[in-house]
Design an enzyme around this catalytic site. Structure first.
Site, PDB file in Angstrom:
ATOM      1  N   LYS A  32       0.852  -1.191   0.000  1.00 33.39           N
ATOM      2  CA  LYS A  32       0.000   0.000   0.000  1.00 33.39           C
ATOM      3  C   LYS A  32       0.884   1.235   0.000  1.00 33.39           C
ATOM      4  CE  LYS A  32      -2.393   1.732   3.753  1.00 33.39           C
ATOM      5  NZ  LYS A  32      -2.313   3.193   3.838  1.00 33.39           N
ATOM      6  N   ASP A  59      -3.479   4.331  -2.030  1.00 31.52           N
ATOM      7  CA  ASP A  59      -4.446   4.793  -1.028  1.00 31.52           C
ATOM      8  C   ASP A  59      -4.513   6.325  -1.030  1.00 31.52           C
ATOM      9  OD1 ASP A  59      -6.011   5.021   1.257  1.00 31.52           O
ATOM     10  OD2 ASP A  59      -4.412   4.449   2.644  1.00 31.52           O
ATOM     11  N   LYS A  61      -7.624   8.041  -1.485  1.00 35.57           N
ATOM     12  CA  LYS A  61      -8.945   8.435  -0.946  1.00 35.57           C
ATOM     13  C   LYS A  61      -9.547   9.642  -1.668  1.00 35.57           C
ATOM     14  CE  LYS A  61      -7.877   6.851   3.780  1.00 35.57           C
ATOM     15  NZ  LYS A  61      -6.428   6.658   3.722  1.00 35.57           N
ATOM     16  N   LEU A  62      -9.848   9.480  -2.952  1.00 35.60           N
ATOM     17  CA  LEU A  62     -10.381  10.604  -3.724  1.00 35.60           C
ATOM     18  C   LEU A  62     -11.789  11.001  -3.270  1.00 35.60           C
ATOM     19  CD1 LEU A  62      -8.063   9.444  -5.562  1.00 35.60           C
ATOM     20  CD2 LEU A  62      -9.314  10.422  -7.479  1.00 35.60           C
ATOM     21  N   ASP A  64     -14.269  14.258  -4.718  1.00 33.61           N
ATOM     22  CA  ASP A  64     -14.437  15.512  -5.459  1.00 33.61           C
ATOM     23  C   ASP A  64     -15.687  15.368  -6.317  1.00 33.61           C
ATOM     24  OD1 ASP A  64     -13.911  17.986  -6.849  1.00 33.61           O
ATOM     25  OD2 ASP A  64     -11.788  17.715  -6.425  1.00 33.61           O
ATOM     26  N   PRO A  66     -17.988  14.298  -9.434  1.00 33.95           N
ATOM     27  CA  PRO A  66     -17.844  13.073 -10.232  1.00 33.95           C
ATOM     28  C   PRO A  66     -16.915  13.205 -11.433  1.00 33.95           C
ATOM     29  CG  PRO A  66     -20.126  13.331  -9.551  1.00 33.95           C
ATOM     30  CD  PRO A  66     -19.416  14.572  -9.095  1.00 33.95           C
ATOM     31  N   THR A  68     -14.356  15.183 -12.029  1.00 33.60           N
ATOM     32  CA  THR A  68     -12.939  15.280 -11.649  1.00 33.60           C
ATOM     33  C   THR A  68     -12.412  13.926 -11.178  1.00 33.60           C
ATOM     34  OG1 THR A  68     -13.256  17.575 -11.034  1.00 33.60           O
ATOM     35  CG2 THR A  68     -11.328  16.492 -10.110  1.00 33.60           C
ATOM     36  N   THR A 119     -11.846   6.143  10.867  1.00 34.07           N
ATOM     37  CA  THR A 119     -11.876   5.724  12.282  1.00 34.07           C
ATOM     38  C   THR A 119     -11.427   6.863  13.207  1.00 34.07           C
ATOM     39  OG1 THR A 119      -9.744   4.714  11.840  1.00 34.07           O
ATOM     40  CG2 THR A 119     -11.623   3.239  12.004  1.00 34.07           C
ATOM     41  N   GLN A 190      -2.930   2.113  17.545  1.00 37.67           N
ATOM     42  CA  GLN A 190      -4.197   1.496  17.124  1.00 37.67           C
ATOM     43  C   GLN A 190      -5.033   1.168  18.358  1.00 37.67           C
ATOM     44  OE1 GLN A 190      -5.363   1.302  14.178  1.00 37.67           O
ATOM     45  NE2 GLN A 190      -3.734   1.023  12.651  1.00 37.67           N
ATOM     46  N   ARG A 211       3.420  -1.216  10.606  1.00 37.76           N
ATOM     47  CA  ARG A 211       4.559  -1.312  11.529  1.00 37.76           C
ATOM     48  C   ARG A 211       4.932  -2.707  12.027  1.00 37.76           C
ATOM     49  NH1 ARG A 211       2.058   3.644  14.632  1.00 37.76           N
ATOM     50  NH2 ARG A 211       0.283   2.598  13.685  1.00 37.76           N
TER      51      ARG A 211
HETATM   52  O1  C5P Z   1       1.343   0.513  11.069  1.00 37.96           O
HETATM   53  P1  C5P Z   1      -0.091   0.060  11.024  1.00 37.96           P
HETATM   54  O2  C5P Z   1      -0.238  -1.445  10.902  1.00 37.96           O
HETATM   55  O3  C5P Z   1      -0.923   0.624  12.156  1.00 37.96           O
HETATM   56  O4  C5P Z   1      -0.631   0.664   9.654  1.00 37.96           O
HETATM   57  C1  C5P Z   1      -1.959   0.569   9.268  1.00 37.96           C
HETATM   58  C2  C5P Z   1      -2.173   1.279   7.964  1.00 37.96           C
HETATM   59  O5  C5P Z   1      -3.573   1.312   7.686  1.00 37.96           O
HETATM   60  C3  C5P Z   1      -1.706   2.740   7.937  1.00 37.96           C
HETATM   61  O6  C5P Z   1      -1.271   3.049   6.613  1.00 37.96           O
HETATM   62  C4  C5P Z   1      -2.961   3.505   8.298  1.00 37.96           C
HETATM   63  O7  C5P Z   1      -2.960   4.819   7.788  1.00 37.96           O
HETATM   64  C5  C5P Z   1      -4.028   2.653   7.618  1.00 37.96           C
HETATM   65  N1  C5P Z   1      -5.370   2.790   8.198  1.00 37.96           N
HETATM   66  C6  C5P Z   1      -5.670   2.523   9.526  1.00 37.96           C
HETATM   67  N2  C5P Z   1      -6.950   2.654   9.997  1.00 37.96           N
HETATM   68  C7  C5P Z   1      -7.935   3.040   9.178  1.00 37.96           C
HETATM   69  C8  C5P Z   1      -7.674   3.307   7.843  1.00 37.96           C
HETATM   70  C9  C5P Z   1      -6.365   3.168   7.375  1.00 37.96           C
HETATM   71  O8  C5P Z   1      -4.782   2.144  10.270  1.00 37.96           O
HETATM   72  N3  C5P Z   1      -9.161   3.109   9.638  1.00 37.96           N
END
Ligand code: C5P
Length: 232
Positions: A32, A59, A61-62, A64, A66, A68, A119, A190, A211
């Site tokens: 990603k 990733d 996330k567009l 705008d 339709p 565009t 989230t 998280q 990570r």
């Molecule tokens: O490092 P980690 O495993 O937390 O990365 C999770 C990835 O998923 C990151 O790129 C984060 O921006 C993305 N993400 C998220 N939660 C969301 C949407 C996307 O952690 N609700």
């Protein structure tokens, strides 16, 4: 495309991401690429990683009007990405336009998924600041349904919501789920996490893992562990 692990390559530069991906010799993980890396390095970063043999979820996330979004999606489709995304809040008309833009002359197109509610947005902010006067879980499922009705392939959601999304939108509708941690790993920032094995049990189609793999002492081993637990 079957169940798979997507590595969130949240690096700041081409050098860092290429050096990281060069550790993978025997397998070519799905990666990603987010806004940070794309805006820093431009479309060339997509070509570079594609040439290395990886599938790419871009990733961006567009959201705008339709027309565009349609024209922008045509550009991304020409870059030969494998998956990209929009905000479901952009409306069904915008999502349908995105599909039109993505569809190539030969009828093929990258997978297209939608973000429902981020989230980072709490129910309180959603209701009091954005004036969306409904419970957040109902809003998420309603946006997932809109996404399906617009003909997209799936949504980003928590593994904990994957079962419900499949119930509402069907088994074939894809759930792409971040928030994954090993049972013995760091949770970091998280909040609600599940292990790769649990995500599989809950019905996720793709897990997005950053990570726990990118910061591991041995990223290849961490990736293999994820695949073993999630794909089996
Ligand atoms: O490092 P980690 O495993 O937390 O990365 C999770 C990835 O998923 C990151 O790129 C984060 O921006 C993305 N993400 C998220 N939660 C969301 C949407 C996307 O952690 N609700």
């Amino acid at each position: 495309m079957g169940r798979d692990v997507i590595i969130a390559c949240d690096f700041n530069s081409k050098e860092e991401v290429v050096s990281f991906l060069s550790k993978f010799q025997d397998e070519k993980p799905f990666v990603k690429i987010g806004m940070e890396l794309f805006y820093a390095e431009g479309p060339e970063i997509v070509r570079t990683i594609k040439k290395m043999g990886h599938k790419i979820f871009l990733d961006l996330k567009l959201h705008d009007i339709p027309n565009t979004v349609k024209k922008s999606m045509a550009v991304l489709s020409n870059l030969d990405v494998d998956m990209c995304n929009v905000h479901a809040a952009g409306t069904k008309a915008m999502m349908s336009a995105a599909i039109e833009g993505l569809t190539r002359a030969d009828g093929t197109r990258p997978l297209l998924i939608a973000v429902t509610q981020l989230t980072s947005t709490s129910e309180e902010v959603m209701q009091e600041e954005l004036w969306i006067d409904k419970p957040i879980d109902k809003t998420v499922m309603h946006y997932a349904k809109n996404t399906m009705e617009a003909g997209l392939d799936g949504v980003v959601c928590s593994p904990l919501e994957a079962g419900k999304v499949h119930e509402v939108c069907g088994e074939k509708f894809l759930t792409i789920t971040p928030g994954v941690r090993f049972a013995d790993g760091d949770v970091g920032d998280q909040k609600r996490v599940t292990t790769p094995a649990k995500a599989k049990e809950l019905g996720s189609d793709f897990i997005v893992v950053g990570r726990p793999i990118t910061q591991a002492d041995d990223p290849v081993a961490a990736y293999r562990r994820c695949v073993a637990e999630f794909v089996g």
